[in-house]
Design an enzyme around this catalytic site. Structure first.
Site, PDB file in Angstrom:
ATOM      1  N   ASN A   9       0.863  -1.184   0.000  1.00 27.15           N
ATOM      2  CA  ASN A   9       0.000   0.000   0.000  1.00 27.15           C
ATOM      3  C   ASN A   9       0.900   1.235   0.000  1.00 27.15           C
ATOM      4  O   ASN A   9       1.480   1.587   1.025  1.00 27.15           O
ATOM      5  CB  ASN A   9      -0.883  -0.029   1.257  1.00 27.15           C
ATOM      6  CG  ASN A   9      -1.695   1.242   1.414  1.00 27.15           C
ATOM      7  OD1 ASN A   9      -1.880   1.990   0.456  1.00 27.15           O
ATOM      8  ND2 ASN A   9      -2.179   1.491   2.618  1.00 27.15           N
ATOM      9  N   TRP A  10       0.995   1.870  -1.146  1.00 29.28           N
ATOM     10  CA  TRP A  10       1.916   3.018  -1.256  1.00 29.28           C
ATOM     11  C   TRP A  10       1.368   4.267  -0.590  1.00 29.28           C
ATOM     12  O   TRP A  10       2.070   5.256  -0.466  1.00 29.28           O
ATOM     13  CB  TRP A  10       2.201   3.322  -2.726  1.00 29.28           C
ATOM     14  CG  TRP A  10       2.907   2.258  -3.472  1.00 29.28           C
ATOM     15  CD1 TRP A  10       3.243   0.999  -3.050  1.00 29.28           C
ATOM     16  CD2 TRP A  10       3.389   2.346  -4.829  1.00 29.28           C
ATOM     17  NE1 TRP A  10       3.887   0.304  -4.041  1.00 29.28           N
ATOM     18  CE2 TRP A  10       3.982   1.111  -5.140  1.00 29.28           C
ATOM     19  CE3 TRP A  10       3.364   3.339  -5.803  1.00 29.28           C
ATOM     20  CZ2 TRP A  10       4.553   0.850  -6.393  1.00 29.28           C
ATOM     21  CZ3 TRP A  10       3.927   3.092  -7.043  1.00 29.28           C
ATOM     22  CH2 TRP A  10       4.517   1.855  -7.327  1.00 29.28           C
ATOM     23  N   LYS A  11       0.109   4.235  -0.221  1.00 27.17           N
ATOM     24  CA  LYS A  11      -0.561   5.411   0.360  1.00 27.17           C
ATOM     25  C   LYS A  11      -0.396   6.607  -0.590  1.00 27.17           C
ATOM     26  O   LYS A  11      -0.356   6.417  -1.792  1.00 27.17           O
ATOM     27  CB  LYS A  11      -0.019   5.711   1.761  1.00 27.17           C
ATOM     28  CG  LYS A  11       0.102   4.451   2.630  1.00 27.17           C
ATOM     29  CD  LYS A  11       0.300   4.757   4.064  1.00 27.17           C
ATOM     30  CE  LYS A  11       0.594   3.463   4.821  1.00 27.17           C
ATOM     31  NZ  LYS A  11       0.320   3.520   6.219  1.00 27.17           N
ATOM     32  N   HIS A  94      -9.427   0.963   5.239  1.00 32.05           N
ATOM     33  CA  HIS A  94      -8.118   1.173   5.875  1.00 32.05           C
ATOM     34  C   HIS A  94      -8.298   2.128   7.053  1.00 32.05           C
ATOM     35  O   HIS A  94      -9.085   3.066   6.979  1.00 32.05           O
ATOM     36  CB  HIS A  94      -7.136   1.754   4.846  1.00 32.05           C
ATOM     37  CG  HIS A  94      -5.719   1.740   5.341  1.00 32.05           C
ATOM     38  ND1 HIS A  94      -5.253   2.690   6.220  1.00 32.05           N
ATOM     39  CD2 HIS A  94      -4.687   0.895   5.092  1.00 32.05           C
ATOM     40  CE1 HIS A  94      -3.982   2.419   6.492  1.00 32.05           C
ATOM     41  NE2 HIS A  94      -3.616   1.344   5.830  1.00 32.05           N
ATOM     42  N   GLU A  96      -6.592   4.532   8.113  1.00 30.61           N
ATOM     43  CA  GLU A  96      -6.362   5.955   7.802  1.00 30.61           C
ATOM     44  C   GLU A  96      -7.621   6.564   7.190  1.00 30.61           C
ATOM     45  O   GLU A  96      -7.941   7.724   7.427  1.00 30.61           O
ATOM     46  CB  GLU A  96      -5.150   6.106   6.870  1.00 30.61           C
ATOM     47  CG  GLU A  96      -3.842   5.878   7.635  1.00 30.61           C
ATOM     48  CD  GLU A  96      -2.689   5.394   6.797  1.00 30.61           C
ATOM     49  OE1 GLU A  96      -2.774   5.439   5.547  1.00 30.61           O
ATOM     50  OE2 GLU A  96      -1.686   4.957   7.394  1.00 30.61           O
ATOM     51  N   GLU A 166      -5.222  -5.189  10.926  1.00 27.65           N
ATOM     52  CA  GLU A 166      -4.236  -4.120  11.074  1.00 27.65           C
ATOM     53  C   GLU A 166      -4.502  -3.341  12.362  1.00 27.65           C
ATOM     54  O   GLU A 166      -5.323  -2.412  12.370  1.00 27.65           O
ATOM     55  CB  GLU A 166      -4.341  -3.155   9.894  1.00 27.65           C
ATOM     56  CG  GLU A 166      -4.044  -3.777   8.544  1.00 27.65           C
ATOM     57  CD  GLU A 166      -3.459  -2.734   7.602  1.00 27.65           C
ATOM     58  OE1 GLU A 166      -2.335  -2.926   7.166  1.00 27.65           O
ATOM     59  OE2 GLU A 166      -4.128  -1.728   7.341  1.00 27.65           O
ATOM     60  N   GLY A 172       2.327   2.276  10.547  1.00 27.16           N
ATOM     61  CA  GLY A 172       3.227   3.407  10.300  1.00 27.16           C
ATOM     62  C   GLY A 172       3.956   3.883  11.541  1.00 27.16           C
ATOM     63  O   GLY A 172       4.542   4.965  11.542  1.00 27.16           O
ATOM     64  N   SER A 213       3.546  -2.102  10.380  1.00 27.20           N
ATOM     65  CA  SER A 213       5.004  -2.051  10.573  1.00 27.20           C
ATOM     66  C   SER A 213       5.712  -3.361  10.225  1.00 27.20           C
ATOM     67  O   SER A 213       6.688  -3.744  10.875  1.00 27.20           O
ATOM     68  CB  SER A 213       5.338  -1.600  12.004  1.00 27.20           C
ATOM     69  OG  SER A 213       4.841  -0.284  12.231  1.00 27.20           O
ATOM     70  N   GLY A 234       2.752  -1.108   4.274  1.00 29.66           N
ATOM     71  CA  GLY A 234       2.749   0.305   3.899  1.00 29.66           C
ATOM     72  C   GLY A 234       4.150   0.800   3.613  1.00 29.66           C
ATOM     73  O   GLY A 234       4.695   0.584   2.526  1.00 29.66           O
ATOM     74  N   GLY A 235       4.769   1.447   4.599  1.00 27.29           N
ATOM     75  CA  GLY A 235       6.068   2.106   4.410  1.00 27.29           C
ATOM     76  C   GLY A 235       7.111   1.236   3.718  1.00 27.29           C
ATOM     77  O   GLY A 235       7.801   1.696   2.792  1.00 27.29           O
TER      78      GLY A 235
HETATM   79  C1  PEP Z   1      -0.734  -0.029   5.850  1.00 26.59           C
HETATM   80  O1  PEP Z   1      -0.649   1.001   5.218  1.00 26.59           O
HETATM   81  O2  PEP Z   1      -1.706  -0.765   5.713  1.00 26.59           O
HETATM   82  C2  PEP Z   1       0.343  -0.376   6.789  1.00 26.59           C
HETATM   83  C3  PEP Z   1       0.258  -1.511   7.429  1.00 26.59           C
HETATM   84  O3  PEP Z   1       1.370   0.529   6.922  1.00 26.59           O
HETATM   85  P1  PEP Z   1       2.803   0.228   7.566  1.00 26.59           P
HETATM   86  O4  PEP Z   1       3.313  -1.052   6.985  1.00 26.59           O
HETATM   87  O5  PEP Z   1       3.638   1.421   7.174  1.00 26.59           O
HETATM   88  O6  PEP Z   1       2.615   0.129   9.043  1.00 26.59           O
END
Ligand code: PEP
Length: 251
Positions: A9-11, A94, A96, A166, A172, A213, A234-235
């Site tokens: 997930n590049w956000k 999600h 966010e 999640e 993040g 994470s 994500g990151g």
């Molecule tokens: C996500 O965006 O769904 C996520 C899990 O982010 P991260 O891996 O950065 O915690």
């Protein structure tokens, strides 16, 4: 046997040029890992160019959000059939979006119905906040989110659905859940709710990812847990070597 899946997930990161460079870096490594379903979720603005780059590979695309209606006066939104032009998957609910854009169990439910209707595979995100966890409310929150997500849906094809557990406090933040705890929540709460809603067989067949994470170092510890079928990343999905390490850890 559930096939592992890793989705990046590049956000709201990467313009078209940056997306092009990232995908060019990822394609050879991702293409060599056939035993894992690999999904990239770039921002809407890069979907078309990334779709061109992955055409002819087994790498699939996902959108990060979607409106439930298929057309109309919804300024700024993208519909299921628009997304379907490029994607097989769509991330829905999600945290966010729940936190910053008023996504509710009700809108999640409408979006899941829209995705199923248009043959898109929803990656449905559920998870508790730190406050909810500290009050020992994780099970109650997961149950509410899942009942809400599937309200009015009587039967589902487990191959056309992915759930991502999640925990909000792990997204993040660099503070991942422990693999054992994530395994416990997925086995005893996420699959248990699937069993209540759709029966034991579907609960065992549906793929459930962990997200929060995940990185190249910890991915293997998560993916060797019996209930965890891969990750929503994500990151670390923006760093080619990290993302490839994560995908390899899912084999
Ligand atoms: C996500 O965006 O769904 C996520 C899990 O982010 P991260 O891996 O950065 O915690």
């Amino acid at each position: 046997m559930r096939k592992p899946l890793v989705a990046g997930n590049w956000k709201m990161n990467k313009n078209v040029q940056e997306a092009t460079l990232l995908v060019a870096d990822l394609i050879p490594g991702l293409e060599s890992v056939k035993t894992v379903d690999r999904v990239l979720c770039p921002p809407f603005t890069s979907l078309m160019v990334v779709a061109g780059m992955v055409a002819g590979t087994e790498i699939a695309l996902g959108a990060q959000n979607m409106h439930w209606e298929n057309s109309g006066a919804f300024t700024g939104e993208a519909s299921p059939s628009m997304i379907k032009e490029f994607c097989h998957y769509v991330i829905i609910g999600h945290s966010e979006r729940r936190t910053y854009f008023c996504e509710s169990d009700e809108t999640v439910n409408k979006k899941i119905k829209g995705a199923i209707l248009h043959d898109l595979i929803p990656i449905i995100c559920v998870g508790e906040t730190l406050e909810e966890r500290e009050k020992d409310r994780t099970g109650e929150i997961i149950s509410r989110q899942m009942k809400g997500a599937f309200q009015g849906i009587e039967s589902i094809d487990p191959a056309k659905l992915v759930i991502a557990y999640e925990p909000v406090w792990a997204i993040g933040t660099g503070k991942a859940s422990s693999p054992q705890d994530a395994n416990n929540v997925i086995g005893n709460m996420v699959r248990e709710n699937m069993k209540i809603l759709f029966g034991e067989e579907i609960a065992q067949l549906v793929r459930v990812l962990y997200g929060g994470s995940v990185n190249g170092q910890n991915a293997g510890d998560f993916f060797k847990q019996s209930e965890i079928d891969g990750g929503l990343v994500g990151g670390a999905s923006l760093k080619p070597s990290d993302f490839l390490q994560i995908v390899e850890a899912a084999t």
